[in-house]
Design an enzyme around this catalytic site. Structure first.
Site, short mmCIF file in Angstrom:
data_model
loop_
_atom_site.label_atom_id
_atom_site.label_comp_id
_atom_site.label_asym_id
_atom_site.label_seq_id
_atom_site.Cartn_x
_atom_site.Cartn_y
_atom_site.Cartn_z
N LYS A 1 0.84 -1.21 0.00
CA LYS A 1 0.00 0.00 0.00
C LYS A 1 0.87 1.26 0.00
O LYS A 1 0.63 2.19 -0.75
CB LYS A 1 -0.91 -0.02 1.24
CG LYS A 1 -1.50 1.31 1.63
CD LYS A 1 -2.31 1.23 2.91
CE LYS A 1 -1.56 1.42 4.21
NZ LYS A 1 -1.12 2.78 4.54
N ASN A 2 1.89 1.27 0.88
CA ASN A 2 2.67 2.48 1.05
C ASN A 2 3.68 2.71 -0.09
O ASN A 2 4.36 3.74 -0.11
CB ASN A 2 3.38 2.48 2.41
CG ASN A 2 2.38 2.69 3.53
OD1 ASN A 2 1.22 3.03 3.29
ND2 ASN A 2 2.81 2.46 4.77
N CYS B 1 -3.53 12.51 13.63
CA CYS B 1 -4.34 11.30 13.63
C CYS B 1 -4.10 10.55 14.93
O CYS B 1 -3.36 11.02 15.79
CB CYS B 1 -4.06 10.44 12.40
SG CYS B 1 -2.56 9.52 12.48
N ARG C 1 1.77 14.32 13.54
CA ARG C 1 2.16 14.12 12.14
C ARG C 1 2.17 15.40 11.31
O ARG C 1 1.41 15.56 10.36
CB ARG C 1 1.27 13.04 11.50
CG ARG C 1 1.33 11.74 12.28
CD ARG C 1 0.54 10.64 11.65
NE ARG C 1 1.18 10.08 10.48
CZ ARG C 1 0.65 9.09 9.76
NH1 ARG C 1 -0.50 8.58 10.10
NH2 ARG C 1 1.28 8.63 8.71
N ASP D 1 5.29 0.16 11.82
CA ASP D 1 4.03 -0.44 11.35
C ASP D 1 3.88 -1.92 11.75
O ASP D 1 2.87 -2.55 11.43
CB ASP D 1 3.91 -0.30 9.82
CG ASP D 1 3.67 1.15 9.42
OD1 ASP D 1 3.34 1.96 10.29
OD2 ASP D 1 3.84 1.47 8.22
N ARG E 1 -8.30 -0.36 5.40
CA ARG E 1 -7.41 0.60 4.74
C ARG E 1 -6.11 -0.08 4.31
O ARG E 1 -5.45 0.40 3.39
CB ARG E 1 -7.07 1.77 5.69
CG ARG E 1 -8.25 2.68 5.98
CD ARG E 1 -7.80 3.87 6.79
NE ARG E 1 -6.47 4.26 6.36
CZ ARG E 1 -5.44 4.49 7.18
NH1 ARG E 1 -5.59 4.42 8.47
NH2 ARG E 1 -4.26 4.82 6.70
N1 EPU Z 1 7.49 14.29 10.75
C1 EPU Z 1 7.70 15.62 11.04
N2 EPU Z 1 7.58 16.53 10.02
C2 EPU Z 1 7.26 16.16 8.75
C3 EPU Z 1 7.04 14.82 8.48
C4 EPU Z 1 7.16 13.89 9.49
O1 EPU Z 1 8.01 15.98 12.17
O2 EPU Z 1 7.16 17.04 7.90
C5 EPU Z 1 7.62 13.29 11.82
C6 EPU Z 1 6.31 12.55 12.11
O3 EPU Z 1 5.46 13.27 12.98
C7 EPU Z 1 6.81 11.25 12.69
C8 EPU Z 1 8.12 11.01 11.93
O4 EPU Z 1 8.48 12.27 11.38
O5 EPU Z 1 7.09 11.42 14.05
C9 EPU Z 1 8.02 10.00 10.80
O6 EPU Z 1 6.88 10.28 10.01
P1 EPU Z 1 6.82 10.01 8.44
O7 EPU Z 1 6.67 11.31 7.74
O8 EPU Z 1 7.95 9.13 8.03
O9 EPU Z 1 5.47 9.20 8.32
P2 EPU Z 1 4.49 9.29 7.08
O10 EPU Z 1 5.29 9.50 5.86
O11 EPU Z 1 3.38 10.20 7.38
C10 EPU Z 1 4.63 6.75 6.43
C11 EPU Z 1 3.67 5.62 6.29
C12 EPU Z 1 3.19 5.21 7.66
C13 EPU Z 1 4.40 4.77 8.48
C14 EPU Z 1 5.42 5.92 8.54
C15 EPU Z 1 6.70 5.55 9.25
C16 EPU Z 1 2.70 6.03 4.12
C17 EPU Z 1 1.53 6.41 3.32
N3 EPU Z 1 2.56 6.05 5.45
O12 EPU Z 1 3.91 7.81 7.07
O13 EPU Z 1 2.33 4.09 7.48
O14 EPU Z 1 4.01 4.43 9.78
O15 EPU Z 1 5.76 6.35 7.22
O16 EPU Z 1 7.33 4.49 8.64
O17 EPU Z 1 3.74 5.69 3.57
C18 EPU Z 1 0.61 2.61 8.06
O18 EPU Z 1 0.73 2.08 6.94
O19 EPU Z 1 -0.07 2.09 8.99
C19 EPU Z 1 1.28 3.88 8.33
C20 EPU Z 1 0.92 4.69 9.33
#
Ligand code: EPU
Length: 426
Positions: free
Chosen positions: A22-23, A116, A121, A309, A401
Site C-alpha cells: 500500500k505504502n 491522527c 504528524r 508499522d 485501509r
Molecule cells: N514528521 C515531522 N515533520 C514532517 C514529516 C514527518 O516531524 O514534515 C515526523 C512525524 O510526525 C513522525 C516522523 O516524522 O514522528 C516519521 O513520520 P513520516 O513522515 O515518516 O510518516 P508518514 O510519511 O506520514 C509513512 C507511512 C506510515 C508509516 C510511517 C513511518 C505512508 C503512506 N505512510 O507515514 O504508514 O508508519 O511512514 O514508517 O507511507 C501505516 O501504513 O499504517 C502507516 C501509518
C-alpha cells in the site's frame, strides 16, 4: 459499520499471497500526475486507501481505471491543482499530490492533513523542501498553497530535520522536473521509497541513491514506461501474518514478498524461536513455530530497523510470549493505543511514555475490542486468533485501509472468522 467475529484459539497452517505494498502504491499513484501517456501499474491491492487515492486522482482530472490489481492512468489533459478537504480528510497520504502538482502545473493547493490517532504528524518538512526549491508556500485556511517561481523550480541541496517517508517521496516528486540537481540528505530510504524511485526512473527520471543521500537530476518531462510496472510486496502485511503464525504456534508460507526487506524482523522472529526458511528467487518466506514464543524486546526505527508499522503486532506477540519484553516506539508519539485493548483480553502491559513493558501470559481471553488505527486493528485480530472464546473486533474500517480480504486469508489459514454488520457500538 462492520465488525470481525473471531473464534479462538486457532491453529494456522497454509499459504497466503501477499498483496502489493500500500505504502509504495500510494506515492506511485501520485507520481502518475507527473507522467505523460498511459501508465500501467500492477500488484495494486484492493484497499480503501487505494480507492481514496483513485478518487483524488480522478477529481484532479486524471483518467484512471482499476481492476484485478491493475491500475491504468492517463493524464494527458490539463489537471486541476486543488486537492479538496473532503478527499484529503479521508486519508493523510493525500498530501503526496503536493509535490507532483507543484512540479507539473507550478501551483498546488492541498488541504492540510490533520493529526491522527498515532500522533500530530506535521508536514513541515514537505513544506520546507518546496520552499528550498524556490516555491512560495503558505498555509492558509487549512490548505497548503504552493506556487513555483516564474522561472520554475530550481534544484537544491536539502537536509531533512527528521527522516520522513512521505516527506522524502514528495520531495523526490517535486524535484524530478526541477531545473538542475537536487540532493536530499537525511532522506528516507525505506523499500517503498526505493520502489517509487524505480517507477520514476522507468519513466525517464534521473535519480541515484547513494549511501547517505539521494541525488536527483531534473529532466524536462517523464513518459509512461512501455511495460507494466509491478509494485513490491507489502512487508507489513507479510510481517503481520508471520507474527500471527508465531502467536498461534502454527505454520505459514507467505508468497509475493522479497524476504530481504524483512531481514531484521525475521532475525528477531528466529530469536523468539521461529524456524524460518526464505527463498529470494521465489519470493517466499516459510515459518514454523513449534513452541511458545520467547520474549524478545524491540525498538522501532527507520529502515532497516524494526518498522513502527509492525510494533502493535509485535506487542500482541509479546503478550503471549514466555518472559518479559520491552517495546519502545521512537517514530510516533502516540502509537500504543492497542495496549489498553490488549489488556482487556488479559495481556499484562505497563505503558510509560513511548515504552511498554509486556509480561507474557499463557493465554489471552476473548473480549469486545475496538480498533484505533490500522496497525492497532491488526494487533487485535492476531490477539483474537489465539485468545480463548469469541472476540468482536469493532471499527474495522481501519483494517480495510491496509489489509485486503483479511477474513478470507485468515479463513484459508484455519481461523474461524466472519465479518458482520456492527449494529451498535459498545
Ligand atoms: N514528521 C515531522 N515533520 C514532517 C514529516 C514527518 O516531524 O514534515 C515526523 C512525524 O510526525 C513522525 C516522523 O516524522 O514522528 C516519521 O513520520 P513520516 O513522515 O515518516 O510518516 P508518514 O510519511 O506520514 C509513512 C507511512 C506510515 C508509516 C510511517 C513511518 C505512508 C503512506 N505512510 O507515514 O504508514 O508508519 O511512514 O514508517 O507511507 C501505516 O501504513 O499504517 C502507516 C501509518
Amino acid at each position: 459499520m462492520q465488525q470481525l467475529v473471531i473464534q479462538g484459539p486457532s491453529k494456522w497452517d497454509g499459504e497466503i499471497q501477499i498483496e502489493g505494498a500500500k505504502n509504495a502504491c500510494l506515492p506511485i499513484m501520485a507520481a502518475t500526475l507527473l507522467v505523460q501517456g498511459e501508465v500501467r501499474i500492477n500488484n495494486v491491492p484492493s484497499l480503501c486507501d487505494i480507492q481514496s487515492m483513485l478518487a483524488l486522482l480522478k477529481d484532479l482530472g486524471a483518467q484512471a481505471k482499476y481492476k484485478d490489481k491493475l491500475l491504468v492512468t492517463n493524464i494527458e489533459q490539463d489537471i486541476c491543482s486543488v486537492a479538496s478537504y473532503d478527499l484529503v480528510k479521508k486519508m493523510r497520504a493525500s498530501i503526496l499530490v503536493l509535490g507532483p502538482l507543484l512540479a507539473r502545473t507550478g501551483f498546488a493547493k492541498v488541504s492540510l492533513p490533520g493529526g491522527c490517532a498515532i500522533g500530530a504528524r506535521p508536514v513541515d518538512q514537505h513544506i520546507k523542501f518546496m520552499k528550498a526549491l524556490g516555491a512560495d508556500v503558505v498555509v492558509s485556511e487549512g490548505f497548503v498553497v504552493a506556487k513555483a517561481p516564474e522561472a520554475g523550480l530550481q534544484g537544491c541541496d536539502f537536509h531533512f530535520d527528521v527522516i520522513t517517508v512521505t516527506g522524502t517521496e514528495n520531495a523526490i516528486m517535486a524535484a524530478v522536473l526541477a531545473r538542475g540537481k537536487s540532493i536530499l540528505r537525511n532522506a528516507s530510504t525505506e523499500p517503498e521509497v526505493l520502489c517509487l524511485i524505480e517507477f520514476l526512473v522507468s519513466c525517464g527520471a534521473k535519480i541515484k541513491v547513494a549511501e547517505s543521500f539521494i541525488e536527483i537530476e531534473g529532466v524536462s518531462s517523464l513518459t509512461a514506461p512501455r511495460s507494466v510496472f509491478t509494485v513490491i510486496g507489502d512487508r507489513m502485511e507479510a510481517g503481520t501474518y508471520l507474527i500471527g503464525a508465531m502467536m498461534v504456534r502454527g505454520s505459514i508460507k507467505v508468497r509475493g514478498i522479497q524476504p530481504g526487506i524483512l531481514e531484521h524482523v525475521l532475525d528477531l522472529m528466529r530469536q523468539a524461536g521461529a524456524e524460518i526458511k526464505v527463498d529470494e528467487d521465489e519470493k517466499t518466506i516459510s515459518l514454523v513455530m513449534k513452541r511458545r514464543p520467547k520474549a524478545v524486546s524491540i525498538c522501532t526505527n527507520v529502515y532497516p530497523g524494526f518498522p513502527t508499522d509492525l510494533q502493535a503486532q509485535w506487542m500482541s506477540l509479546a503478550a503471549v510470549s514466555e518472559g518479559e519484553s520491552l517495546i519502545t516506539e521512537t517514530i510516533f508519539e502516540n502509537r500504543m493505543m492497542h495496549a489498553c485493548e490488549l489488556m482487556r483480553m488479559g495481556a499484562q502491559i505497563e505503558v510509560q511514555g513511548n515504552k511498554a513493558r509486556v509480561r507474557g501470559v499463557e493465554f489471552l481471553t476473548a473480549a469486545p475490542v475496538m480498533a484505533s488505527d490500522l496497525r492497532a486493528s491488526a494487533s487485535l485480530v492476531l490477539a483474537a486468533c489465539c485468545a480463548i472464546g469469541e472476540t468482536l473486533v469493532q471499527r474495522i474500517y481501519h483494517i480495510d485501509r491496509g489489509y485486503a480480504d483479511i477474513e478470507g486469508k485468515l479463513s484459508k489459514l484455519g481461523v474461524n472468522i466472519v465479518r458482520q454488520l456492527q449494529l451498535m457500538e459498545v
